[in-house]
Design an enzyme around this catalytic site. Structure first.
Site, PDB file in Angstrom:
ATOM      1  N   GLY A   1       0.572  -4.962   0.872  1.00  7.51           N
ATOM      2  CA  GLY A   1      -0.573  -5.033  -0.037  1.00  7.51           C
ATOM      3  C   GLY A   1      -0.216  -5.667  -1.379  1.00  7.51           C
ATOM      4  O   GLY A   1      -1.089  -6.238  -2.045  1.00  7.51           O
TER       5      GLY A   1
ATOM      6  N   ALA B   1       0.873  -1.170   0.000  1.00  5.43           N
ATOM      7  CA  ALA B   1       0.000   0.000   0.000  1.00  5.43           C
ATOM      8  C   ALA B   1       0.912   1.222   0.000  1.00  5.43           C
ATOM      9  O   ALA B   1       2.052   1.154   0.474  1.00  5.43           O
ATOM     10  CB  ALA B   1      -0.881  -0.014   1.242  1.00  5.43           C
TER      11      ALA B   1
HETATM   12  N1  DAK Z   1       4.682   3.261  -0.492  1.00  4.08           N
HETATM   13  C1  DAK Z   1       5.114   4.436  -0.999  1.00  4.08           C
HETATM   14  N2  DAK Z   1       6.321   4.606  -1.554  1.00  4.08           N
HETATM   15  C2  DAK Z   1       7.152   3.555  -1.572  1.00  4.08           C
HETATM   16  C3  DAK Z   1       6.776   2.295  -1.045  1.00  4.08           C
HETATM   17  C4  DAK Z   1       5.460   2.172  -0.487  1.00  4.08           C
HETATM   18  N3  DAK Z   1       4.987   1.006  -0.004  1.00  4.08           N
HETATM   19  N4  DAK Z   1       7.814   1.446  -1.187  1.00  4.08           N
HETATM   20  C5  DAK Z   1       8.794   2.147  -1.793  1.00  4.08           C
HETATM   21  N5  DAK Z   1       8.406   3.405  -2.017  1.00  4.08           N
HETATM   22  C6  DAK Z   1       9.168   4.475  -2.637  1.00  4.08           C
HETATM   23  C7  DAK Z   1      10.273   4.971  -1.721  1.00  4.08           C
HETATM   24  O1  DAK Z   1       9.777   5.891  -0.791  1.00  4.08           O
HETATM   25  C8  DAK Z   1      11.238   5.598  -2.706  1.00  4.08           C
HETATM   26  O2  DAK Z   1      10.725   6.859  -3.085  1.00  4.08           O
HETATM   27  P1  DAK Z   1      11.726   8.147  -3.250  1.00  4.08           P
HETATM   28  O3  DAK Z   1      12.398   8.273  -1.937  1.00  4.08           O
HETATM   29  O4  DAK Z   1      12.669   7.721  -4.359  1.00  4.08           O
HETATM   30  O5  DAK Z   1      10.802   9.270  -3.618  1.00  4.08           O
HETATM   31  C9  DAK Z   1      11.105   4.684  -3.914  1.00  4.08           C
HETATM   32  O6  DAK Z   1       9.879   3.982  -3.774  1.00  4.08           O
HETATM   33  C10 DAK Z   1      12.227   3.656  -3.995  1.00  4.08           C
HETATM   34  O7  DAK Z   1      12.297   2.982  -2.752  1.00  4.08           O
HETATM   35  P2  DAK Z   1      13.668   2.829  -1.914  1.00  4.08           P
HETATM   36  O8  DAK Z   1      14.575   3.969  -2.184  1.00  4.08           O
HETATM   37  O9  DAK Z   1      13.273   2.555  -0.512  1.00  4.08           O
HETATM   38  O10 DAK Z   1      14.282   1.538  -2.600  1.00  4.08           O
HETATM   39  P3  DAK Z   1      15.232   0.437  -1.927  1.00  4.08           P
HETATM   40  O11 DAK Z   1      15.708  -0.417  -3.036  1.00  4.08           O
HETATM   41  O12 DAK Z   1      16.240   1.086  -1.043  1.00  4.08           O
HETATM   42  O13 DAK Z   1      14.261  -0.426  -0.980  1.00  4.08           O
HETATM   43  C11 DAK Z   1      12.230  -1.611  -0.439  1.00  4.08           C
HETATM   44  C12 DAK Z   1      13.248  -1.194  -1.554  1.00  4.08           C
HETATM   45  C13 DAK Z   1      11.060  -2.295  -1.122  1.00  4.08           C
HETATM   46  C14 DAK Z   1      12.946  -2.632   0.487  1.00  4.08           C
HETATM   47  C15 DAK Z   1      11.816  -0.368   0.361  1.00  4.08           C
HETATM   48  O14 DAK Z   1      11.350   0.612  -0.563  1.00  4.08           O
HETATM   49  C16 DAK Z   1      10.718  -0.637   1.322  1.00  4.08           C
HETATM   50  O15 DAK Z   1      10.946  -1.210   2.391  1.00  4.08           O
HETATM   51  N6  DAK Z   1       9.494  -0.172   0.956  1.00  4.08           N
HETATM   52  C17 DAK Z   1       8.359  -0.293   1.845  1.00  4.08           C
HETATM   53  C18 DAK Z   1       7.891  -1.702   1.814  1.00  4.08           C
HETATM   54  C19 DAK Z   1       6.734  -1.867   2.729  1.00  4.08           C
HETATM   55  O16 DAK Z   1       6.845  -1.730   3.947  1.00  4.08           O
HETATM   56  N7  DAK Z   1       5.646  -2.219   2.112  1.00  4.08           N
HETATM   57  C20 DAK Z   1       4.494  -2.624   2.811  1.00  4.08           C
HETATM   58  C21 DAK Z   1       3.746  -1.438   3.092  1.00  4.08           C
HETATM   59  S1  DAK Z   1       2.544  -1.852   4.287  1.00  4.08           S
HETATM   60  C22 DAK Z   1      -4.297  -1.086   5.543  1.00  4.08           C
HETATM   61  C23 DAK Z   1      -4.440  -1.820   4.427  1.00  4.08           C
HETATM   62  C24 DAK Z   1      -3.363  -2.378   3.854  1.00  4.08           C
HETATM   63  C25 DAK Z   1      -2.144  -2.198   4.446  1.00  4.08           C
HETATM   64  C26 DAK Z   1      -2.023  -1.477   5.578  1.00  4.08           C
HETATM   65  C27 DAK Z   1      -3.053  -0.908   6.150  1.00  4.08           C
HETATM   66  N8  DAK Z   1      -5.391  -0.445   6.132  1.00  4.08           N
HETATM   67  C28 DAK Z   1      -6.637  -0.772   5.620  1.00  4.08           C
HETATM   68  C29 DAK Z   1      -5.214   0.702   6.915  1.00  4.08           C
HETATM   69  C30 DAK Z   1      -1.026  -2.657   3.812  1.00  4.08           C
HETATM   70  C31 DAK Z   1       0.120  -2.087   4.172  1.00  4.08           C
HETATM   71  C32 DAK Z   1       1.259  -2.271   3.425  1.00  4.08           C
HETATM   72  O17 DAK Z   1       1.249  -2.652   2.270  1.00  4.08           O
END
Ligand code: DAK
Length: 260
Positions: A111, A66
């Site tokens: 997500g 997400a």
């Molecule tokens: N959202 C927004 N932007 C994201 C993103 C995300 N999930 N993942 C990556 N990006 C963006 C980064 O901010 C960065 O943007 P800039 O800084 O360049 O503007 C760009 O993509 C490249 O990312 P990185 O620079 O971080 O790239 P790396 O290779 O260093 O790292 C990574 C890749 C995938 C390990 C890292 O980006 C990362 O950890 N990303 C977050 C992964 C994450 O935690 N994803 C799960 C999100 S939680 C809900 C419903 C659903 C959910 C929650 C609540 N409710 C109903 C309330 C679900 C939640 C999730 O999905």
């Protein structure tokens, strides 16, 4: 219909939807979810489309979750609403009545992993990483991850992934049954298309009934699931496709299914 955050192309009976926000690693913001629903609705309503392939643009991410920037402002009611909205769409994908193949070309996190879980099956590239890191944000998976992951890989493995938030590499994902196949990156879409072609060659009504029988059967007692399967099996014998498929076998020729 043109989209801002994804592309949708149909080649023969196979529709490929590509989520395309590479600067945010294809994270699902509200607009992308809306566009995805429109693309899925279109595939659902088009009888010529028999299989959908879902993938991400670029070589780094399928969907990195997400969009975290949109989660920052949510209060409890808003968050529950967001969860229900995503769950509704992912359930629609699961119940499309046509196979949906997730072609996981990189990170499938949060997500994004939940989106892949709602697909009929998953094929990963060797560089793929999958996980549910929500607990690292202080939340839990909200798009069905706590429900679909244990159904797919079992309670113990699912709880390890959900409570640590750790990512698994493609080979581990294969070993635990989270993905069906792992292939080289350049082979990912050709492999998925070849799988899709096999599904296009068989009876569409049988595919729809099989998807429904498995989907519904997983959540009812065995005897109830068997009763449903028998009803669906019987209903197919009233179709021209079943008559054609059986006749074609007996006449040693290729079947020509019409979805009737
Ligand atoms: N959202 C927004 N932007 C994201 C993103 C995300 N999930 N993942 C990556 N990006 C963006 C980064 O901010 C960065 O943007 P800039 O800084 O360049 O503007 C760009 O993509 C490249 O990312 P990185 O620079 O971080 O790239 P790396 O290779 O260093 O790292 C990574 C890749 C995938 C390990 C890292 O980006 C990362 O950890 N990303 C977050 C992964 C994450 O935690 N994803 C799960 C999100 S939680 C809900 C419903 C659903 C959910 C929650 C609540 N409710 C109903 C309330 C679900 C939640 C999730 O999905």
């Amino acid at each position: 219909m043109s989209f801002q955050h994804l592309s949708s192309e149909t080649d023969g009976a196979i529709s490929t939807i590509t989520i395309d926000r590479p600067k945010a690693l294809n994270a699902l913001n509200a607009d992308t979810l809306n566009e995805l629903e429109q693309a899925i609705d279109r595939a659902a309503g088009d009888d010529a489309v028999r299989v959908v392939i879902l993938t991400g643009a670029g070589d780094k991410a399928f969907v990195a979750g997400a969009d975290i920037s949109e989660l920052a402002t949510l209060d409890p009611d808003g968050a529950a609403q967001v969860a229900r909205r995503g769950q509704h769409l992912f359930r629609k994908i699961e119940r499309l009545g046509k196979p949906v193949i997730a072609a996981i070309n990189g990170f499938a996190l949060g997500g994004g992993c939940e989106l892949a879980l709602s697909c009929s099956l998953r094929v990963a590239s060797e560089s793929a990483r999958l996980g549910l890191p929500e607990v690292k944000l202080g939340v839990i998976p909200g798009y069905g991850g706590t429900q679909r992951l244990p159904r797919l890989v079992g309670r113990g493995v699912a709880l390890e992934l959900i409570t640590t938030g750790e990512f698994v590499k493609a080979d581990r994902a294969l070993a635990i049954g989270l993905v069906n196949h792992v292939v080289a990156a350049e082979e990912l879409l050709p492999f998925c298309r070849a799988l899709a072609e096999k599904m296009v060659a068989v009876g569409p009504l049988a595919i729809r009934a099989a998807l429904q029988s498995v989907d519904e059967g997983l959540d009812v007692p065995l005897d109830e699931g068997l009763a449903r399967e028998a009803r669906a099996f019987g209903a197919l014998f009233g179709t021209a496709d079943a008559r054609e498929g059986i006749a074609a076998f007996l006449e040693k020729r290729a079947a020509s299914f019409r979805g009737k």
